[in-house]
Design a protein around this motif. Structure first.
Motif, mmCIF file in Angstrom:
data_model
loop_
_atom_site.group_PDB
_atom_site.id
_atom_site.type_symbol
_atom_site.label_atom_id
_atom_site.label_comp_id
_atom_site.label_asym_id
_atom_site.label_seq_id
_atom_site.Cartn_x
_atom_site.Cartn_y
_atom_site.Cartn_z
ATOM 1 N N VAL A 47 0.763 -1.266 -0.029
ATOM 2 C CA VAL A 47 -0.008 -0.055 -0.098
ATOM 3 C C VAL A 47 0.808 1.373 -0.098
ATOM 4 O O VAL A 47 0.774 2.287 -0.568
ATOM 5 N N SER A 48 1.959 1.197 0.828
ATOM 6 C CA SER A 48 2.853 2.361 0.953
ATOM 7 C C SER A 48 3.499 2.684 -0.355
ATOM 8 O O SER A 48 3.571 3.721 -1.004
ATOM 9 N N PHE A 49 3.915 1.401 -1.206
ATOM 10 C CA PHE A 49 4.655 1.723 -2.573
ATOM 11 C C PHE A 49 3.638 1.992 -3.571
ATOM 12 O O PHE A 49 3.930 3.176 -4.463
ATOM 13 N N ILE A 50 2.354 1.425 -3.441
ATOM 14 C CA ILE A 50 1.286 2.226 -4.240
ATOM 15 C C ILE A 50 1.240 3.871 -4.226
ATOM 16 O O ILE A 50 1.253 4.538 -5.242
ATOM 17 N N GLU A 51 1.034 4.235 -2.906
ATOM 18 C CA GLU A 51 1.034 5.358 -2.729
ATOM 19 C C GLU A 51 2.173 6.465 -3.142
ATOM 20 O O GLU A 51 2.059 7.509 -3.657
ATOM 21 N N ASP A 52 3.172 5.764 -2.964
ATOM 22 C CA ASP A 52 4.597 6.727 -3.321
ATOM 23 C C ASP A 52 4.693 6.611 -5.049
ATOM 24 O O ASP A 52 5.535 7.583 -5.713
ATOM 25 N N ASN A 53 3.978 5.668 -5.507
ATOM 26 C CA ASN A 53 3.968 5.656 -7.056
ATOM 27 C C ASN A 53 2.569 5.662 -7.695
ATOM 28 O O ASN A 53 2.666 5.026 -8.815
ATOM 29 N N ILE A 54 1.900 6.401 -7.323
ATOM 30 C CA ILE A 54 0.538 6.223 -7.648
ATOM 31 C C ILE A 54 0.222 6.724 -9.319
ATOM 32 O O ILE A 54 -0.903 6.411 -9.736
ATOM 33 N N ALA A 55 1.091 7.403 -9.668
ATOM 34 C CA ALA A 55 1.136 7.736 -11.120
ATOM 35 C C ALA A 55 1.673 7.014 -12.303
ATOM 36 O O ALA A 55 1.625 7.272 -13.357
ATOM 37 N N GLN A 56 2.428 5.900 -11.377
ATOM 38 C CA GLN A 56 3.260 4.985 -12.267
ATOM 39 C C GLN A 56 2.488 3.684 -12.747
ATOM 40 O O GLN A 56 1.418 3.264 -11.996
ATOM 41 N N ALA A 57 2.704 3.289 -13.826
ATOM 42 C CA ALA A 57 2.286 2.020 -14.064
ATOM 43 C C ALA A 57 2.628 0.687 -13.267
ATOM 44 O O ALA A 57 3.822 0.446 -13.509
ATOM 45 N N LEU A 58 2.107 0.093 -12.657
ATOM 46 C CA LEU A 58 2.338 -0.797 -11.754
ATOM 47 C C LEU A 58 1.806 -2.219 -12.091
ATOM 48 O O LEU A 58 0.492 -2.389 -12.322
ATOM 49 N N CYS A 59 2.758 -3.527 -12.031
ATOM 50 C CA CYS A 59 2.209 -4.448 -12.341
ATOM 51 C C CYS A 59 2.213 -5.713 -11.210
ATOM 52 O O CYS A 59 2.775 -5.133 -10.307
ATOM 53 N N LEU A 60 1.600 -6.736 -11.080
ATOM 54 C CA LEU A 60 1.424 -7.555 -10.144
ATOM 55 C C LEU A 60 3.033 -7.979 -9.674
ATOM 56 O O LEU A 60 3.112 -8.332 -8.620
ATOM 57 N N SER A 61 3.680 -8.378 -10.683
ATOM 58 C CA SER A 61 5.303 -8.897 -10.449
ATOM 59 C C SER A 61 6.069 -7.983 -9.514
ATOM 60 O O SER A 61 6.500 -8.139 -8.713
ATOM 61 N N GLU A 62 5.757 -6.710 -9.968
ATOM 62 C CA GLU A 62 6.544 -5.573 -9.209
ATOM 63 C C GLU A 62 6.023 -5.532 -7.804
ATOM 64 O O GLU A 62 6.542 -5.588 -6.759
ATOM 65 N N LEU A 63 4.463 -5.424 -7.545
ATOM 66 C CA LEU A 63 3.968 -5.478 -6.285
ATOM 67 C C LEU A 63 4.403 -6.720 -5.382
ATOM 68 O O LEU A 63 4.377 -6.607 -4.033
#
Length: 276
Positions: free
Chosen positions: A179-195
Motif C-alpha cells: 500500500v505504501s509503495f502504491i501511494e509513493d508511485n500512484i502515477a506509475q504503471a504498476l504490475c503484479l510482479s512488481e507489487l
C-alpha cells in the motif's frame, strides 16, 4: 518478468472480412498455450501436419491448444472474428506451482487441440475484450490478474482441482508495504510482479491477501487511490483538470473524466464546483 521469465499474457484479435475461402499457415514453433474464442459465427478448419484436427466456429465456441509444433494450417470461410489469448510457459508453471506446490518438470503441455465448454473459462476469456483501451496505470495489474485467473483455470482443467492447503494467515506487514509503495508511485504503471516483489509474496498470494486486507483487488485499489489523490489536487485553486489528469498518469483529460465519473458519480469539473 520474474527471474528473467515472461509472465505476461499476449492478446490478439484475428478478424477477416472476406466472403471467400481464405487459407493461412504457420510453421513457427512456440511454447504458449492458447485460448481461442469465436466472437462471431464462422466456419474454420484447423490442420496439423496435413491432418484435420478441428472444424468449428460457432459463436462463443472455445478452443484450447498447447505448445505449437510443426506445420499448422487453417481455412476460413465467410470471414471470422477470433480473440486469441497466449499464455507463456512461465505463467502456466507459476499457476501449477501455486495450485500443487511445485511446477511440473520440463515443458508443460496441457492440451493438444481441445474444444472446451467451461463457464468460468468463457467468462474470463470474454473479459479480455475489455482490455482494448484499458487504463494505462491500473491496467497492467488488471491484465496480470486476468492472466493468473485464466492460467489457474487451465491448470485445474488439465490436472483437477487442488485441495485447499497452505498458510492463510493474513500478511499485514507485507500488504502495508505494498500500500505504501502504491501511494509513493500512484502515477506509475504498476504490475503484479512488481507489487509481489515488494510484498515478498507470490502473485496469487498477493492478490488474495491484498483483497482480504483492503476489500479490493490491487488494480481497483490503485484506481480508487488515484481518484482520491485527484480530489485532493482539484481542491487547490491553482490546479487545472488537465494538469491533474496528466500528473496522475491519465493519458488524456477525457480518460480522466471517464474514470473519475465512474468513481465519484460526476465529472471532475462538477465535483470541483461542489466543493466551493
Amino acid at each position: 518478468m520474474i527471474g528473467g521469465q515472461a509472465l505476461r499474457i499476449t492478446i490478439s484479435r484475428w478478424r477477416l472480412q472476406s466472403r471467400e475461402r481464405v487459407e493461412v499457415a504457420s510453421d513457427t514453433d512456440h511454447d504458449c498455450h492458447v485460448l481461442s474464442i469465436a466472437l462471431r459465427r464462422t466456419r474454420k478448419e484447423l490442420f496439423i501436419g496435413g491432418k484435420s484436427v478441428w472444424l468449428g466456429g460457432s459463436r462463443d465456441e472455445m478452443l484450447l491448444t498447447g505448445p505449437k509444433r510443426g506445420n499448422w494450417r487453417a481455412t476460413v470461410e465467410g470471414g471470422c472474428d477470433f480473440l486469441r489469448v497466449f499464455l507463456p510457459q512461465a505463467l502456466i508453471a507459476e499457476c501449477h506451482a501455486e495450485a500443487f506446490g511445485a511446477p511440473p518438470a520440463g515443458v508443460i503441455s496441457l492440451f493438444d487441440v481441445v474444444p472446451v465448454a467451461d463457464t468460468r473459462l468463457h467468462r474470463l476469456g470474454r473479459t479480455f475484450t475489455a482490455l482494448d483501451g484499458y487504463d494505462p496505470v491500473a491496467g497492467p495489474c488488471f491484465a496480470d490478474l486476468l492472466g493468473l485467473s485464466l492460467g489457474l483455470r487451465l491448470v485445474e482443467l488439465a490436472y483437477g482441482t487442488p485441495s485447499a492447503s497452505g498458510n492463510c494467515t493474513l500478511a499485514r506487514p507485507q500488504i502495508a508495504r505494498v500500500v505504501s509503495f502504491i501511494e509513493d508511485n500512484i502515477a506509475q504503471a504498476l504490475c503484479l510482479s512488481e507489487l509481489s516483489e515488494v510484498a515478498g509474496l507470490s502473485r496469487v498470494q498477493l492478490v488474495r491477501q491484498f483483497k482480504q486486507a483492503t476489500g479490493r483487488p490491487p488494480h481497483s485499489f490503485i484506481l480508487q487511490r488515484r481518484i482520491e489523490r485527484a480530489k485532493e489536487l482539484l481542491k487547490r485553486s491553482d490546479s487545472t483538470i488537465v494538469g491533474v489528469a496528466l500528473d496522475l498518469g491519465f493519458h488524456s483529460q477525457g480518460h480522466f473524466t471517464k474514470v473519475f465519473s465512474k468513481f465519484a458519480g460526476m465529472t471532475p469539473g462538477r465535483w470541483r464546483s461542489s466543493q466551493f
